[in-house]
Scaffold this active site. Structure first.
Site, short mmCIF file in Angstrom:
data_model
loop_
_atom_site.label_atom_id
_atom_site.label_comp_id
_atom_site.label_asym_id
_atom_site.label_seq_id
_atom_site.Cartn_x
_atom_site.Cartn_y
_atom_site.Cartn_z
N ASP A 383 52.83 78.88 18.80
CA ASP A 383 51.52 78.47 19.10
C ASP A 383 50.68 79.32 18.14
O ASP A 383 49.29 78.55 17.96
CB ASP A 383 51.23 78.64 20.67
CG ASP A 383 51.87 77.93 21.72
OD1 ASP A 383 52.44 76.90 21.15
OD2 ASP A 383 52.19 78.18 22.82
P1 NAP Z 1 55.66 80.51 21.38
O1 NAP Z 1 54.50 79.71 21.22
O2 NAP Z 1 56.07 80.60 22.94
O3 NAP Z 1 56.69 80.16 20.76
C1 NAP Z 1 58.08 80.89 20.75
C2 NAP Z 1 58.97 80.05 19.80
O4 NAP Z 1 60.11 80.86 19.66
C3 NAP Z 1 59.59 78.84 20.48
O5 NAP Z 1 58.88 77.80 20.01
C4 NAP Z 1 60.93 79.02 20.25
O6 NAP Z 1 61.42 77.65 19.55
C5 NAP Z 1 61.28 80.12 19.54
N1 NAP Z 1 62.43 80.78 19.98
C6 NAP Z 1 62.63 81.06 21.31
N2 NAP Z 1 64.06 81.74 21.30
C7 NAP Z 1 64.58 81.84 20.08
C8 NAP Z 1 65.14 82.41 19.42
N3 NAP Z 1 66.31 83.12 20.16
N4 NAP Z 1 65.52 82.76 18.01
C9 NAP Z 1 64.54 81.79 17.30
N5 NAP Z 1 63.52 81.31 17.60
C10 NAP Z 1 63.29 81.41 19.14
O7 NAP Z 1 55.10 81.93 21.11
P2 NAP Z 1 54.07 82.65 20.34
O8 NAP Z 1 53.92 82.02 18.77
O9 NAP Z 1 54.34 84.24 20.20
O10 NAP Z 1 52.90 82.41 21.13
C11 NAP Z 1 52.69 83.12 22.30
C12 NAP Z 1 52.02 82.20 23.51
O11 NAP Z 1 52.07 82.67 24.79
C13 NAP Z 1 51.04 81.61 23.33
O12 NAP Z 1 50.74 80.03 23.74
C14 NAP Z 1 49.92 82.42 24.06
O13 NAP Z 1 48.73 81.93 24.30
C15 NAP Z 1 50.70 82.78 25.31
N6 NAP Z 1 50.47 83.81 25.88
C16 NAP Z 1 50.66 84.94 25.54
C17 NAP Z 1 49.94 86.29 26.00
C18 NAP Z 1 50.21 87.59 25.74
O14 NAP Z 1 49.50 88.52 26.08
N7 NAP Z 1 51.02 87.75 24.47
C19 NAP Z 1 49.27 86.00 27.35
C20 NAP Z 1 49.21 84.59 27.75
C21 NAP Z 1 49.51 83.60 27.16
P3 NAP Z 1 62.92 77.15 19.85
O15 NAP Z 1 63.24 76.69 21.34
O16 NAP Z 1 63.01 75.89 19.18
O17 NAP Z 1 63.61 78.28 19.38
#
Ligand code: NAP
Length: 457
Positions: A383
């Site tokens: 994301d």
């Molecule tokens: P993300 O959008 O959740 O994407 C993580 C990606 O990692 C997934 O598409 C997944 O694809 C891949 N993945 C999972 N396990 C894996 C593995 N073992 N090896 C390789 N890839 C793997 O993560 P992000 O880009 O870090 O974004 C964070 C999200 O969390 C945002 O939507 C944000 O708004 C939300 N959020 C974060 C917080 C915070 O404080 N950090 C707070 C509120 C909301 P596959 O399944 O294809 O592998």
């Protein structure tokens, strides 16, 4: 311990908590921050245990054993489960505050001043609602409950009516503290409100909600400080309340969302509709091909995300960066404020793997470097790299600041499949001509890259 010594211990504890927060806010001083926070807690608990007001240690010993039995396994939960662990600790903290408030009410109902009763009502209201809301948040994040928002007609009206009734009862009790029969009704309404508050909120918004609940638990503890006339509780509760609130604001800003949108927007539902991805082609590459592209680059920006945390790939990623560095490649890490599942998630993992702080760039700095960068290597982030956030007004992530990985000359993305990330939406980055998908588990793929590069040394 005499009263003056106790107050001095509390004063030192309060100063320690303030220093802990200050030091925790920068990576180089974070360890010192944790240590001084622990010291503050020892002073606070030790001082209280030695205070002349303690009548018997029997129940304290029972509570100590109970707390240890619950706390030790909680401390062992993995890093990726920190949001749900935090939710559980808020649940217990809030329950403790609410129960202390309840006990104080039944002990002193007739003799309570309006001010104290007001603080007590606030403590109990916030304590009980935070207790059930935090348990619900835990259930959603641990996927014990459905993570999608649960909605029904007039939901916000029903929720507000229940909260309104609880607040009205609290106000009535402030005026007439002797109406003991009303107290359990107020407590029950707050417990129910806590459950209903979380129902329409999707799993994707839980980390933000948890830090908001952190703030409620802190306010409840501060109110308890007024009831018990304990200044340390007032200070610690206020610090907790305000830091939780500031953290929620930081998260909302990093996602370009408002509090109202997080709390009442039923965010995950929109995503469910948006998740219908059309069939488009993507280009993929093998570890061998990817390693040779990295080797030929002058600069690489690594963009880690939740997938790196799940795969525990940080140590291998550091090895890869070291190898590339030795070959003259300028490797930096771009850190998005909400990458992973809690703010600072990536910083903690990379620090654990001994990645030098000066290699880490904050989002804005990374974005100004990316147009001059040869390769952006996205590792388990999704994301936070989605270009739709910049231009697609119909996308649920529209307006969320992102790392502009697509501005680099070549983009490589390590993930296991084409599945969406937390927000549940497709990522147009994967279909761009300059993007190569490196399908596989992050740790396994980076290990192969390391092997390829060390083999060809
Ligand atoms: P993300 O959008 O959740 O994407 C993580 C990606 O990692 C997934 O598409 C997944 O694809 C891949 N993945 C999972 N396990 C894996 C593995 N073992 N090896 C390789 N890839 C793997 O993560 P992000 O880009 O870090 O974004 C964070 C999200 O969390 C945002 O939507 C944000 O708004 C939300 N959020 C974060 C917080 C915070 O404080 N950090 C707070 C509120 C909301 P596959 O399944 O294809 O592998």
């Amino acid at each position: 311990m005499n009263a003056t010594l106790l107050q001095l211990a509390y004063l030192a504890a309060a100063a320690s908590f303030i220093l802990a927060l200050k030091w925790l806010s920068a990576v180089p001083t974070a360890r010192r921050g944790v240590l001084v926070g622990v010291l503050g807690m020892i002073l606070a608990i030790g001082g209280t245990l030695l205070s002349p007001e303690i009548v018997s240690y029997r129940f304290i010993a029972v509570a100590f054993v109970l707390g240890t039995v619950i706390g030790v396994p909680m401390a062992m939960m993995p890093m990726t489960a920190v949001p749900q662990r935090t939710a559980l600790s808020h649940a217990f903290g809030a329950l403790a505050a609410a129960l202390v408030g309840t006990a104080e009410y039944y002990l002193r109902a007739e003799g309570l001043s309006r001010f104290t009763m007001g603080a007590l009502a606030l403590e109990v209201l916030l304590g009980f609602l935070t207790f059930t809301a935090s348990l619900m948040a835990f259930g959603k994040l641990q996927e014990l409950l459905p993570t999608r928002p649960m909605t029904y007609p007039f939901q916000n009206v029903v929720n507000l009516a229940i909260l309104g009734a609880a607040v009205a009862l609290a106000v009535y009790l402030v005026v007439r503290p002797g109406q003991m029969a009303l107290f359990p009704v107020m407590a029950l309404l707050s417990l129910v409100f806590g459950v209903l508050l979380i129902l329409p909120i999707g799993g994707a918004d839980m980390p933000t909600v948890i830090s908001l609940l952190n703030s409620y638990a802190g306010l409840s503890a501060a109110a308890m400080g007024f009831v018990l006339d304990n200044k340390l509780l007032i200070i610690a509760g206020s610090l907790d309340g305000s830091s939780g609130f500031i953290l929620s604001i930081i998260m909302c800003r990093a996602m370009n969302r408002s509090f109202a949108n997080v709390l009442f927007g039923a965010f995950g539902q929109v995503q469910a509709q948006a998740a219908r991805a059309e069939q488009r082609t993507v280009r993929s590459a093998t570890p061998e091909e990817a390693a040779s592209i990295l080797d030929a680059a002058a600069s690489v920006m690594v963009v880690p995300g939740y997938g790196m945390a799940v795969a525990q790939a940080q140590h291998k990623v550091r090895e890869l960066a070291d190898l590339l560095g030795k070959r003259g490649v300028n490797v930096r890490f771009a850190i998005h404020p909400v990458a992973g599942r809690m703010p600072g998630h990536m910083n903690v993992l990379l620090a654990e793997a001994d990645v030098a702080y000066d290699r880490l760039l904050e989002m804005d700095d990374a974005n100004s470097e990316l147009p001059q960068t040869d390769v952006s290597l996205v590792i388990g982030a999704n994301d936070v790299t989605n270009p739709a956030a910049r231009h697609d007004k119909s996308s649920p992530v529209y307006g969320m600041p992102i790392i502009d990985v697509d501005k680099a000359r070549t983009v490589m993305v390590i993930k296991r499949s084409m599945n969406p990330g937390f927000a549940g939406i497709d990522n147009e980055l994967y279909y761009m001509d300059k993007t190569l998908m490196l399908f596989g588990d992050a740790k396994a793929f980076v290990t192969s890259l390391v092997k390829e590069l060390s083999g060809s040394a």
